[in-house]
Design a protein around this motif. Structure first.
Motif, PDB file in Angstrom:
ATOM      1  N   LYS A  63       0.836  -1.201   0.000  1.00  0.00           N
ATOM      2  CA  LYS A  63       0.000   0.000   0.000  1.00  0.00           C
ATOM      3  C   LYS A  63       0.876   1.257   0.000  1.00  0.00           C
ATOM      4  CE  LYS A  63      -4.032   1.977   2.218  1.00  0.00           C
ATOM      5  NZ  LYS A  63      -5.080   1.808   3.216  1.00  0.00           N
ATOM      6  N   GLU A  64       1.950   1.248   0.789  1.00  0.00           N
ATOM      7  CA  GLU A  64       2.874   2.387   0.809  1.00  0.00           C
ATOM      8  C   GLU A  64       3.488   2.613  -0.577  1.00  0.00           C
ATOM      9  OE1 GLU A  64       5.724   1.476   3.872  1.00  0.00           O
ATOM     10  OE2 GLU A  64       4.283   1.838   5.482  1.00  0.00           O
ATOM     11  N   LEU A  65       3.871   1.516  -1.240  1.00  0.00           N
ATOM     12  CA  LEU A  65       4.443   1.640  -2.591  1.00  0.00           C
ATOM     13  C   LEU A  65       3.416   2.188  -3.580  1.00  0.00           C
ATOM     14  CD1 LEU A  65       6.636  -1.577  -2.891  1.00  0.00           C
ATOM     15  CD2 LEU A  65       7.422   0.796  -2.942  1.00  0.00           C
ATOM     16  N   GLN A  66       2.178   1.762  -3.455  1.00  0.00           N
ATOM     17  CA  GLN A  66       1.133   2.291  -4.336  1.00  0.00           C
ATOM     18  C   GLN A  66       0.939   3.784  -4.096  1.00  0.00           C
ATOM     19  OE1 GLN A  66      -2.418  -0.100  -3.890  1.00  0.00           O
ATOM     20  NE2 GLN A  66      -1.372  -1.965  -4.539  1.00  0.00           N
ATOM     21  N   LYS A  71       1.910   9.373  -5.852  1.00  0.00           N
ATOM     22  CA  LYS A  71       2.544  10.676  -5.622  1.00  0.00           C
ATOM     23  C   LYS A  71       3.505  11.016  -6.764  1.00  0.00           C
ATOM     24  CE  LYS A  71       5.031  13.353  -2.167  1.00  0.00           C
ATOM     25  NZ  LYS A  71       5.647  13.368  -0.832  1.00  0.00           N
ATOM     26  N   LEU A  72       4.277  10.030  -7.219  1.00  0.00           N
ATOM     27  CA  LEU A  72       5.177  10.247  -8.359  1.00  0.00           C
ATOM     28  C   LEU A  72       4.401  10.687  -9.591  1.00  0.00           C
ATOM     29  CD1 LEU A  72       7.771   7.315  -8.276  1.00  0.00           C
ATOM     30  CD2 LEU A  72       8.290   9.739  -8.547  1.00  0.00           C
ATOM     31  N   LYS A  73       3.296  10.008  -9.852  1.00  0.00           N
ATOM     32  CA  LYS A  73       2.489  10.331 -11.025  1.00  0.00           C
ATOM     33  C   LYS A  73       1.937  11.745 -10.924  1.00  0.00           C
ATOM     34  CE  LYS A  73      -1.478   8.688 -13.742  1.00  0.00           C
ATOM     35  NZ  LYS A  73      -1.573   9.950 -14.410  1.00  0.00           N
ATOM     36  N   SER A  74       1.404  12.091  -9.754  1.00  0.00           N
ATOM     37  CA  SER A  74       0.829  13.443  -9.610  1.00  0.00           C
ATOM     38  C   SER A  74       1.915  14.513  -9.707  1.00  0.00           C
ATOM     39  CB  SER A  74       0.028  13.564  -8.318  1.00  0.00           C
ATOM     40  OG  SER A  74       0.836  13.388  -7.197  1.00  0.00           O
ATOM     41  N   ARG A 107      14.097   1.951  -5.250  1.00  0.00           N
ATOM     42  CA  ARG A 107      14.836   1.205  -4.236  1.00  0.00           C
ATOM     43  C   ARG A 107      13.877   0.419  -3.352  1.00  0.00           C
ATOM     44  NH1 ARG A 107      15.450   2.187   0.811  1.00  0.00           N
ATOM     45  NH2 ARG A 107      14.831   4.374   0.656  1.00  0.00           N
ATOM     46  N   LYS A 108      12.838   1.094  -2.871  1.00  0.00           N
ATOM     47  CA  LYS A 108      11.862   0.424  -2.006  1.00  0.00           C
ATOM     48  C   LYS A 108      11.117  -0.685  -2.750  1.00  0.00           C
ATOM     49  CE  LYS A 108      11.148   4.055   1.368  1.00  0.00           C
ATOM     50  NZ  LYS A 108      10.189   4.897   2.075  1.00  0.00           N
ATOM     51  N   GLN A 109      10.820  -0.442  -4.007  1.00  0.00           N
ATOM     52  CA  GLN A 109      10.138  -1.457  -4.813  1.00  0.00           C
ATOM     53  C   GLN A 109      11.032  -2.691  -4.994  1.00  0.00           C
ATOM     54  OE1 GLN A 109       9.206  -0.377  -8.927  1.00  0.00           O
ATOM     55  NE2 GLN A 109       7.104  -1.073  -8.576  1.00  0.00           N
TER      56      GLN A 109
END
Length: 177
Positions: A63-66, A71-74, A107-109
């Motif tokens: 969920k955090e990654l999503q 946020k990256l997309k926005s 990195r987190k992904q």
């Protein structure tokens, strides 16, 4: 003398043939079965339970990654939409922020996938270990001489996968995990 040597060879050949036929006769009496390990890992109660356990264990991080991806997309959309009207320094700062967030996200992904794969392998190894114990019990109880798990072709006549799945379900329901 020649006939004596010849008769010894004939007797040896006859004894060898008799031994071979005896071996073949015993081999034909061997009880052989096969188990489809892929089905065990897909269909067994233990494997499905392990999958649910992993989903629960990794749900928060997923969920955090999503959220990070959204946020990256926005941020990217905002930069595309408003980048031309921003000052050069503001645009450069937004690009740096976007780049830093993207690096952190990747990195987190990657860490998430590595951790998930490691845990999945651990859980599946535990399922296979339990399945192997059940297979051994079935072999001993039903007097199988050989049970194979990997084969190019298996006749349904000797496939005991359903039996193993039922026995695994029984051990799961019996509380012996």
């Amino acid at each position: 003398m020649l006939t004596g040597t010849f008769s010894k060879h004939v007797m040896c050949a006859t004894a060898l043939a008799a031994a071979l036929f005896t071996g073949i006769a015993h081999a034909q009496e061997a009880r052989i079965a096969a188990v489809n390990s892929d089905r065990i890992l897909r269909e067994s109660v233990a494997a499905q339970s392990a999958q649910k356990k992993l989903e629960g264990e990794f749900a928060k991080r997923d969920k955090e990654l999503q959220g990070m991806a959204q946020k990256l997309k926005s941020m990217s959309d905002e930069l595309d939409k408003n980048g031309t009207t921003m000052s050069v320094s503001d645009r450069a700062q937004k690009q740096r922020d976007l780049s830093a967030l993207d690096t952190d996200f990747q990195r987190k992904q990657r860490e998430f996938r590595e951790d998930l794969n490691q845990r999945r392998n651990e859980e599946l190894a535990a399922v296979l270990e339990r399945a192997n114990k059940v297979i051994k019990q079935i072999a001993e109880q039903q007097h199988y001489d050989l049970i194979v798990q990997e084969a190019v072709y298996v006749s349904p006549r000797i496939d005991i996968t359903d039996q193993v799945l039922k026995a695994l379900a029984a051990t799961s329901n019996g509380g012996t995990n």
